[in-house]
Write an enzyme that holds these catalytic residues in place. Structure first.
Site, PDB file in Angstrom:
ATOM      1  N   GLU A 158      -2.228   9.154  -0.435  1.00 51.59           N
ATOM      2  CA  GLU A 158      -3.216   7.966   0.118  1.00 51.59           C
ATOM      3  C   GLU A 158      -4.403   8.673   0.183  1.00 51.59           C
ATOM      4  O   GLU A 158      -5.506   8.412  -0.145  1.00 51.59           O
ATOM      5  CB  GLU A 158      -2.859   7.710   1.393  1.00 51.59           C
ATOM      6  CG  GLU A 158      -3.921   6.785   2.015  1.00 51.59           C
ATOM      7  CD  GLU A 158      -3.116   6.163   3.418  1.00 51.59           C
ATOM      8  OE1 GLU A 158      -2.375   6.931   3.916  1.00 51.59           O
ATOM      9  OE2 GLU A 158      -3.997   5.171   3.762  1.00 51.59           O
ATOM     10  N   ASP A 167       0.796  -1.173   0.121  1.00 50.08           N
ATOM     11  CA  ASP A 167      -0.111  -0.054  -0.049  1.00 50.08           C
ATOM     12  C   ASP A 167       0.778   1.269   0.137  1.00 50.08           C
ATOM     13  O   ASP A 167       0.353   2.442  -0.685  1.00 50.08           O
ATOM     14  CB  ASP A 167      -1.076   0.132   1.170  1.00 50.08           C
ATOM     15  CG  ASP A 167      -0.215  -0.120   2.627  1.00 50.08           C
ATOM     16  OD1 ASP A 167       0.966  -0.701   2.461  1.00 50.08           O
ATOM     17  OD2 ASP A 167      -0.792   0.212   3.476  1.00 50.08           O
ATOM     18  N   ASP A 206      -5.954  -2.505  -2.953  1.00 50.26           N
ATOM     19  CA  ASP A 206      -5.034  -1.437  -3.756  1.00 50.26           C
ATOM     20  C   ASP A 206      -4.338  -2.210  -4.809  1.00 50.26           C
ATOM     21  O   ASP A 206      -4.490  -1.543  -6.063  1.00 50.26           O
ATOM     22  CB  ASP A 206      -3.941  -1.190  -2.562  1.00 50.26           C
ATOM     23  CG  ASP A 206      -4.297  -0.726  -1.341  1.00 50.26           C
ATOM     24  OD1 ASP A 206      -5.479  -1.198  -0.719  1.00 50.26           O
ATOM     25  OD2 ASP A 206      -3.901   0.306  -0.646  1.00 50.26           O
ATOM     26  N   TRP A 208     -11.743  -6.195  -1.498  1.00 53.63           N
ATOM     27  CA  TRP A 208     -10.498  -6.626  -0.999  1.00 53.63           C
ATOM     28  C   TRP A 208     -10.348  -8.086  -1.351  1.00 53.63           C
ATOM     29  O   TRP A 208      -9.627  -8.532  -2.330  1.00 53.63           O
ATOM     30  CB  TRP A 208     -10.391  -6.407   0.487  1.00 53.63           C
ATOM     31  CG  TRP A 208      -9.802  -4.969   1.034  1.00 53.63           C
ATOM     32  CD1 TRP A 208      -8.523  -4.743   1.197  1.00 53.63           C
ATOM     33  CD2 TRP A 208     -10.396  -3.720   0.546  1.00 53.63           C
ATOM     34  NE1 TRP A 208      -8.138  -3.327   1.197  1.00 53.63           N
ATOM     35  CE2 TRP A 208      -9.366  -2.626   0.974  1.00 53.63           C
ATOM     36  CE3 TRP A 208     -11.580  -3.499   0.075  1.00 53.63           C
ATOM     37  CZ2 TRP A 208      -9.547  -1.452   1.023  1.00 53.63           C
ATOM     38  CZ3 TRP A 208     -12.090  -1.972   0.180  1.00 53.63           C
ATOM     39  CH2 TRP A 208     -11.028  -0.875   0.436  1.00 53.63           C
ATOM     40  N   ARG A 247       5.418   4.211   5.970  1.00 50.31           N
ATOM     41  CA  ARG A 247       5.109   3.988   7.538  1.00 50.31           C
ATOM     42  C   ARG A 247       5.259   2.469   7.837  1.00 50.31           C
ATOM     43  O   ARG A 247       5.484   1.490   7.058  1.00 50.31           O
ATOM     44  CB  ARG A 247       3.781   4.353   7.575  1.00 50.31           C
ATOM     45  CG  ARG A 247       2.501   3.605   7.067  1.00 50.31           C
ATOM     46  CD  ARG A 247       1.212   4.343   7.235  1.00 50.31           C
ATOM     47  NE  ARG A 247       0.094   3.653   6.721  1.00 50.31           N
ATOM     48  CZ  ARG A 247      -0.755   4.095   5.793  1.00 50.31           C
ATOM     49  NH1 ARG A 247      -0.919   5.688   6.108  1.00 50.31           N
ATOM     50  NH2 ARG A 247      -1.698   3.449   5.308  1.00 50.31           N
ATOM     51  N   ASP A 248       4.981   2.118   9.045  1.00 47.40           N
ATOM     52  CA  ASP A 248       5.103   0.788   9.619  1.00 47.40           C
ATOM     53  C   ASP A 248       3.887   0.032   9.141  1.00 47.40           C
ATOM     54  O   ASP A 248       2.877  -0.451   9.921  1.00 47.40           O
ATOM     55  CB  ASP A 248       5.092   0.811  11.027  1.00 47.40           C
ATOM     56  CG  ASP A 248       3.770   1.467  11.778  1.00 47.40           C
ATOM     57  OD1 ASP A 248       2.939   1.880  11.178  1.00 47.40           O
ATOM     58  OD2 ASP A 248       3.623   1.242  12.985  1.00 47.40           O
ATOM     59  N   GLU A 249       3.617  -0.218   7.801  1.00 45.32           N
ATOM     60  CA  GLU A 249       2.649  -0.944   7.120  1.00 45.32           C
ATOM     61  C   GLU A 249       3.028  -1.764   6.146  1.00 45.32           C
ATOM     62  O   GLU A 249       3.496  -3.053   6.178  1.00 45.32           O
ATOM     63  CB  GLU A 249       1.484  -0.118   6.819  1.00 45.32           C
ATOM     64  CG  GLU A 249       0.233  -0.675   6.376  1.00 45.32           C
ATOM     65  CD  GLU A 249      -1.104  -0.070   6.683  1.00 45.32           C
ATOM     66  OE1 GLU A 249      -1.168   0.903   7.222  1.00 45.32           O
ATOM     67  OE2 GLU A 249      -2.018  -0.730   6.130  1.00 45.32           O
ATOM     68  N   HIS A 264       1.013   6.269  -1.887  1.00 48.31           N
ATOM     69  CA  HIS A 264      -0.162   5.073  -2.174  1.00 48.31           C
ATOM     70  C   HIS A 264      -0.295   5.289  -3.517  1.00 48.31           C
ATOM     71  O   HIS A 264      -0.985   6.238  -4.257  1.00 48.31           O
ATOM     72  CB  HIS A 264      -1.249   5.532  -1.398  1.00 48.31           C
ATOM     73  CG  HIS A 264      -1.588   4.680  -0.237  1.00 48.31           C
ATOM     74  ND1 HIS A 264      -0.561   4.631   0.950  1.00 48.31           N
ATOM     75  CD2 HIS A 264      -2.462   3.851   0.237  1.00 48.31           C
ATOM     76  CE1 HIS A 264      -1.160   3.797   1.805  1.00 48.31           C
ATOM     77  NE2 HIS A 264      -2.327   3.362   1.580  1.00 48.31           N
TER      78      HIS A 264
HETATM   79  C1  BGC Z   1      -3.973   0.938   3.800  1.00 46.57           C
HETATM   80  C2  BGC Z   1      -4.771   0.849   2.572  1.00 46.57           C
HETATM   81  C3  BGC Z   1      -5.879  -0.459   2.666  1.00 46.57           C
HETATM   82  C4  BGC Z   1      -6.763  -0.038   3.848  1.00 46.57           C
HETATM   83  C5  BGC Z   1      -7.879  -0.970   4.081  1.00 46.57           C
HETATM   84  C6  BGC Z   1      -4.815   1.100   4.947  1.00 46.57           C
HETATM   85  O1  BGC Z   1      -4.204   1.227   6.172  1.00 46.57           O
HETATM   86  O2  BGC Z   1      -3.039   1.771   3.624  1.00 46.57           O
HETATM   87  O3  BGC Z   1      -4.419   1.200   1.422  1.00 46.57           O
HETATM   88  O4  BGC Z   1      -6.381  -0.817   1.790  1.00 46.57           O
HETATM   89  O5  BGC Z   1      -5.942  -0.001   5.200  1.00 46.57           O
HETATM   90  O6  BGC Z   1      -8.574  -0.440   4.371  1.00 46.57           O
END
Ligand code: BGC
Length: 950
Positions: free
Chosen positions: A796, A502, A515, A568, A506-508, A817
Site C-alpha cells: 500500500e 483495496d 484504486d 475516486w 484488514r477490516d476494509e 494493495h
Molecule cells: C484504502 C485506499 C483508498 C483510500 C482512500 C484507504 O483506506 O485502503 O486504498 O483508496 O482509503 O483514500
C-alpha cells in the site's frame, strides 16, 4: 508457483477462423438475463492480410437448425463491418431458461470458404428487467431462513478483536429438502440459487458448482445475484436431497471497518433462495422451490465471517445429513421470510473460485504445539489442513498474517479488527480435512496452534478470487521486473474478489473507486475483466448518491463518505471508457453515460468558476504521495477536465450529439481554467521573466518554460496525461517533469493518482530512459524496494516496512494493495511495446513501440477481443530482433527501435512498400512501418545509450 494459465487460441494452423466465442464476455454462460446479449469471437489466421470482409451470426434452439438449409431463429444477415468483434443479438425475444446455439461465419479477404464456429448460451430464470418473463412467470421460490430461536450466538474464540466480543457470531444454518425425482427421466436439471448472505448447495451430497462466496457482494437492498448450475448429472432416480449451508457473508457479517454487527450490515441472518427446474423427456417441468417444506438446523460450522474467520466443531457433525435417507424429523421447519424477487438478477460475472493451491515453503516448530507455516506468497484465500486424530473438544487454531515481526512471530497489527482466525474443534475421529468455506484472509503466513506435529504435506494455501480468464503474459531478461510483474498479478488475484478491493487482509476490503481506476489498465491486460467490471459497474451505479454523484466505494459502506472525491468519483467515468476501448463493447458507455453526465454536471453545478473546490468529498488528492503534496485544486480540476472530455467522447461514440458538444465545450473551458489558474508559461522568446518558483537556474529552453502550481510530479503528469495544455506548451511541461524526476534520484514521489501516469507520460515525451531508471531504482520510494525486502505482492505504501524504521503505522499498512502496481500497464505497453493507438478500440489499430532500455529481451502476449497480439524483442550484440503478431482484422504501426534506420530488415529482406507493409518514416530512435494482420520479423542495428545499460 507457476504463472496463471492463459486462455489461448487453437493451436491448429490454417486460414482465417473464429475461435474463443463468448456471450456477454463469457464462454458458454448459463443464466443470461440480458435481452440483447453480445455474441463475440476472436480470429486467427496464419496468413498475412487474411482479414475478415464480412461475418454472419445465426442463432437457433437446436444445433441442427444452424446446418446449411436449416431455419434458425435469427440470422444477422451478412454484416460487412470488417472490424467488428461481435454483434448484439437482435432477434425475437429470448425465452427464459432456454439454451440457444449460435454460429458465426467469417468471410475472408483471401476468398476461401467462410469458416464457421459455434457455441451456445443459456438464458436465466427470467430475461429482461423486472423479474418476470413474457409468460408472466417469474421466480416462485420463497426466501427462507432457519427457525427463530434455533441459533445460539457464541463468543468468538479469538483474541484482539474487541468488536467480536461484544456481538458474537452465530452458527451457520443448514437447510435440506428431500424430494422424489419425476417419474419420466429428467433430460435437463438447472438450479437457480442465491442467498442474502452466502450459500453452498449440495445435491445428493455432491457440491453443486465450484462458486465460492456466492452470490457475491452487491448492495443487497438494490440487487441480489443468483447463479445458475447444470445439475443434470447429479440427479438420481427416487429420493433426492438438496442441502444448503448458509453464512453471514457481506449480508449480515462484518463488513469493512463498519462495526455494526449487532444490527448487521444489510440484514440480521442469512436467507436462501433456490429453484430446481427438472425438465423431463416429455417436456414437463417439475420445480423444487425453497419454501416452508424445507427443514433446518445448525451443524458443524459454529460461525463463519469474512473478516473474523470460521469455526468448525466436528462434534456437531451428523453423517449423511445432505444425503437421501437422513431422518430430519427433529429438524425445524424453515421460516419463510418473503417472496419478493424484484431485486434478483443473474450474475453477469464468473464467480469467485479456488484457482491455485500452494504448498508451504517452510514449516517451523515455534514451541510445543505451535507451528509457523510460510507459503512463500502473499495471497487471498484460506488454509486447508489435514488433521490425523483430534481428540473430542481439542482445538486447532489457525491465525493468518502477511508478515512476521522482529521476533519471527505473526505480525497481525495491520489487520485491525479482522481476527482472521479459523478454529477446528475435534470429535475424536481420525483423519479430517479442515477447510473454511465462508471466509477468506489475506496472508502469506499461518500459525497453527494445537497440533503436536505438522507435516508440510498436511497443509496448503488455497487462493480464491473472481475467476477472470488470464489474457496476458509478460516476460523480460530482468529478474527484478519479472518478480514485479508477479507481485502485480498476485495483487490482482488477491483483490478481485467479487468486487475490486483495496486489500484482502484488514477490516476494509472495500471497492475503492480510485484504486480500481488506476489499476484497471493493468488488470485488463493481465486478464479478461469485462464480465467482472460489468458486474461492478452496476455496484458503482447502485451506489450513486441521490444527487447523482459517484461515491468513493461501491458497494456503499456506512462510515465512508459517499461524496466521491476527485479521482475516486471520476472512476465512474474513466472505467467505462477504458472498458469500451479494451473490449470494443459500446454498452459499457451506454449503461454508464447517464451517470457520467450527472457526475460532470454535478461538479460543474457546485463549481461554476470551473475550479473544482466544492463537493470534493473527503478529497484524498494524490493519496499517499511521499513528497510535497500536489495542490488539491490542481488534482481536482485536472480530473474535472478529463471526466468532462471522456463524457463528451462517450456521448459521441453513442451518437448523442448535443451532449457531446456540450461536454466538449465544458471540457475545453475547464482546460482553459486549469491553464489560467495553475499554469505559468514563458515562451522561449518571452521577455525573459522566469515563471514563479524556478529554482534550478537552468538556462531557458527553446520551447519556453512552464510551471504548474505546486511544481510536483503529479501536477505535470495529470496535465500531460489528460491533455490539458496547449500543444506548444507540452514539451516544456514534459521537460519540467523530467527535471523533477531526475532531481528526486531519479525517483517518483507520487501517490495513487500520479503513479499510474508516470512511465507512460515520460515515454510519450521521449524519456523512456527515465521510466526505466524508475523501474531500476531500489531505494524507497520505488517498486524494487519492497521486492528487496521480500515482497511478493505490491504494498500500500512505498515503504510499508523499512530496515531503519520497521513497520509503518499499523492503522493503515497493507502489504497487498494493487494501486501502486499500476506500472504493470507500462511493462506491456512500454517495455514490451504492446499497445493500441490512442484512437483505436478493441485493438483494431495496434501501436508497437518497445522501449528496450538496457534489457536484453522482453515480450508480451495478449488475448485481445480480436485475437492474439504478441510482441517479442531480443538484443544480440548490436542487433535487435522484433517479432510482432497482429490478429486478423487489425493493423499495426510498428516502431522498430534502431540506431540505424537503414539497417532494418523484415523476414530477412529490406522492407519495401507492398500489400501488407508500408514504410512510415522514422521517429527518434525508431524506424516506423504500417502493417496488415500477420506475423512480422524485424531485425535492426541497435546500440543502447550507455546509461540504459544495466
Ligand atoms: C484504502 C485506499 C483508498 C483510500 C482512500 C484507504 O483506506 O485502503 O486504498 O483508496 O482509503 O483514500
Amino acid at each position: 508457483m507457476s504463472a496463471p494459465s492463459m486462455s489461448a487460441p487453437p493451436s491448429a494452423t490454417g486460414p482465417l477462423r473464429p475461435y474463443g466465442l463468448r456471450c456477454d464476455h463469457r464462454v458458454t454462460p448459463l443464466g443470461i438475463d440480458e435481452p440483447a446479449p453480445l455474441l463475440s469471437w476472436r480470429l486467427a489466421s496464419d496468413h498475412r492480410g487474411d482479414d475478415p470482409t464480412a461475418h454472419r451470426v445465426r442463432l437457433a434452439r437446436h444445433p441442427g437448425e444452424l446446418a446449411p438449409g436449416g431455419r434458425p431463429l435469427w440470422d444477422s444477415g451478412e454484416l460487412t463491418d470488417p472490424g467488428a468483434t461481435g454483434v448484439p443479438y437482435t432477434g425475437p425475444a429470448l425465452e427464459p431458461r432456454t439454451r440457444y446455439h449460435w454460429q458465426v461465419t467469417v468471410a475472408s479477404a483471401r476468398d476461401q470458404e467462410p469458416a464457421p464456429a459455434a457455441s451456445w448460451f443459456e438464458t436465466g430464470l427470467t430475461v429482461g428487467p423486472g423479474g418476470q418473463d413474457a409468460s408472466g412467470e417469474g421466480p416462485r421460490a420463497a426466501w427462507i431462513t432457519h427457525a427463530p430461536g434455533r441459533i445460539d450466538v457464541m463468543d468468538a474464540p479469538t483474541e484482539g478483536a474487541s468488536a467480536l466480543n461484544h456481538h458474537g457470531l452465530a452458527p451457520c444454518p443448514q437447510l435440506r429438502r428431500a424430494f422424489d425425482a419425476p417419474p419420466a427421466p429428467v433430460v435437463r436439471a438447472r438450479l437457480y440459487a442465491s442467498a442474502r448472505g452466502l450459500y453452498e448447495i449440495r445435491l445428493n451430497g455432491t457440491r453443486v458448482g465450484d462458486a465460492e462466496l456466492a452470490p457475491g457482494w452487491t448492495d443487497y437492498h438494490r440487487r441480489i445475484q443468483y447463479q445458475t448450475y447444470d445439475v443434470t448429472e447429479l440427479l438420481r432416480t427416487g429420493e433426492n436431497v438438496l442441502a444448503a449451508t448458509l453464512a453471514d457473508g457481506w449480508w449480515s457479517g462484518f463488513v469493512g471497518f463498519e462495526p455494526r454487527r449487532a444490527g448487521a450490515h444489510y440484514g440480521t441472518e442469512p436467507h436462501l433462495f433456490a429453484e430446481l427446474h427438472l425438465l423431463d423427456g416429455e417436456g414437463r417441468t417439475t420445480r423444487i422451490l425453497t419454501d416452508d417444506s424445507w427443514r433446518t438446523r445448525t451443524g458443524v460450522i459454529r460461525h463463519a465471517d469474512l473478516l473474523m474467520g470460521e469455526c468448525h466443531d466436528l462434534r456437531h457433525h451428523t453423517d449423511g445429513w445432505e444425503l437421501p435417507g437422513h431422518d430430519d424429523r427433529d429438524w425445524s421447519p424453515a421460516r419463510v421470510t418473503g417472496t419478493d424477487h424484484r431485486l434478483l438478477v443473474a450474475a453477469p460475472d464468473e464467480p469467485v473460485r479456488a484457482t491455485a493451491e500452494l504448498a508451504p515453503r517452510t514449516v517451523t516448530r515455534l514451541r510445543d504445539g505451535v507451528h509457523l507455516v510460510d507459503f512463500g506468497q502473499n495471497l487471498a484465500g484460506r488454509v486447508r489442513l489435514r488433521v490425523h486424530a483430534l481428540p473430542a473438544g481439542a482445538r486447532v487454531t489457525l491465525r493468518h498474517a502477511e508478515a512476521l515481526d522482529e521476533d519471527g512471530a505473526l505480525y497481525t497489527a495491520n489487520l485491525r479488527t479482522a481476527a482472521a482466525t479459523d478454529l477446528l474443534i475435534g470429535d475424536g475421529r481420525p483423519d479430517h480435512v479442515f477447510e473454511p468455506r465462508f471466509t477468506y484472509h489475506g496472508f502469506r503466513y499461518a500459525e497453527v496452534t494445537g497440533l503436536p506435529e505438522l507435516a508440510a504435506t498436511d497443509i496448503a494455501a488455497v487462493a480464491l478470487h473472481s475467476d477472470t480468464p488470464w489474457t496476458g503474459s509478460f516476460d523480460c531478461s530482468d529478474p527484478g521486473l519479472r518478480r514485479l510483474h508477479s507481485c502485480i498479478t498476485w495483487g490482482q488475484r488477491s483483490n478481485f474478489v467479487s468486487v475490486p478491493t483495496d486489500c484482502p487482509q484488514r477490516d476494509e476490503r472495500l471497492g475503492w473507486l480510485a484504486d480500481a481506476q488506476v489499476f484497471l489498465p493493468t488488470a485488463a491486460l493481465n486478464a479478461d475483466v469485462a464480465a467482472f467490471f460489468t458486474k461492478w459497474l452496476r455496484d458503482v451505479d447502485d451506489a450513486r448518491t441521490p444527487d447523482g454523484g459517484f461515491t468513493n466505494v461501491a458497494p456503499r459502506l456506512a462510515g465512508v463518505a459517499d461524496e466521491g472525491a476527485p479521482g475516486w468519483g471520476d472512476a465512474g467515468v474513466l472505467i467505462p471508457w477504458h472498458l469500451y476501448r479494451t473490449y470494443d463493447d459500446p454498452r459499457f458507455l451506454a449503461r454508464a453515460l447517464p451517470g457520467m453526465r450527472a457526475w460532470v454536471s454535478l461538479v460543474q453545478l457546485h463549481n461554476p468558476d470551473l475550479v473544482w473546490r466544492h463537493r470534493v468529498g473527503p478529497h484524498f488528492s494524490d493519496w499517499l504521495a511521499p513528497g510535497t503534496p500536489t495542490p488539491r485544486d490542481v488534482v481536482a480540476t485536472a480530473y474535472f477536465a478529463h471526466s468532462a472530455h471522456l463524457t463528451a467522447r462517450a456521448a459521441e461514440v453513442l451518437g448523442h450529439h448535443d451532449p457531446a458538444r456540450d461536454h466538449h465545450k465544458l471540457a475545453a473551458a475547464v482546460r482553459d481554467t486549469f491553464t489560467d489558474r495553475f499554469v505559468t508559461y514563458t515562451p522561449a522568446d518571452g521577455a525573459g521573466t522566469e515563471p514563479d518558483g524556478r529554482a534550478d537556474g537552468a538556462a531557458e529552453e527553446p520551447t519556453g518554460s512552464l510551471r504548474i502550481e505546486g511544481d510536483t510530479q503529479t501536477g505535470y503528469l495529470l496535465a500531460l496525461a489528460f491533455g490539458l495544455l496547449p500543444e506548444e506548451w507540452r514539451e516544456a511541461a514534459a521537460r519540467r517533469l523530467a527535471h523533477l524526476v531526475e532531481a528526486a534520484g531519479p525517483g517518483l514521489v507520487t501517490g495513487f493518482l500520479g503513479v499510474a501516469l508516470a512511465a507512460p507520460v515520460l515515454d510519450a515525451y521521449g524519456r523512456a530512459d527515465l521510466a526505466h531508471a524508475l523501474l531500476r531504482r531500489t531505494e524507497a520510494p520505488s517498486w524494487l524496494f519492497p521486492l528487496r525486502h521480500g515482497a511478493t505482492t505490491i504494498w500500500e505504501r512505498w515503504d510499508g516496512w523499512h530496515p531503519d524504521t520497521g513497520f509503518r503505522a499499523a492503522a493503515m499498512n497493507s502489504f497487498n494493495h494493487y494501486a501502486l502496481g499500476s506500472i504493470g500497464e507500462w511493462l506491456y505497453r512500454g517495455v514490451a511495446g504492446l499497445d493500441q493507438s490512442p484512437g483505436s478500440t478493441g485493438y483494431r489499430h495496434l501501436l508497437v513501440r518497445p522501449a528496450p532500455g538496457g534489457l536484453a529481451h522482453a515480450g508480451a502476449r495478449y488475448e485481445s477481443v480480436r485475437g492474439t497480439v504478441a510482441v517479442h524483442w531480443e538484443r544480440t550484440g548490436r542487433t535487435l530482433a522484433l517479432r510482432v503478431q497482429v490478429p486478423p482484422g487489425a493493423t499495426a504501426e510498428i516502431h522498430v527501435p534502431t540506431t540505424d534506420p537503414g539497417s532494418v530488415r523484415e523476414s530477412g529482406g529490406i522492407p519495401a512498400d507492398g500489400a501488407h507493409l508500408t514504410r512510415a518514416g522514422t521517429a527518434p530512435g525508431h524506424a516506423v512501418y504500417r502493417v496488415a494482420s500477420g506475423v512480422y520479423r524485424f531485425t535492426a542495428a541497435y546500440v543502447p545509450h550507455e546509461e540504459d545499460m544495466t
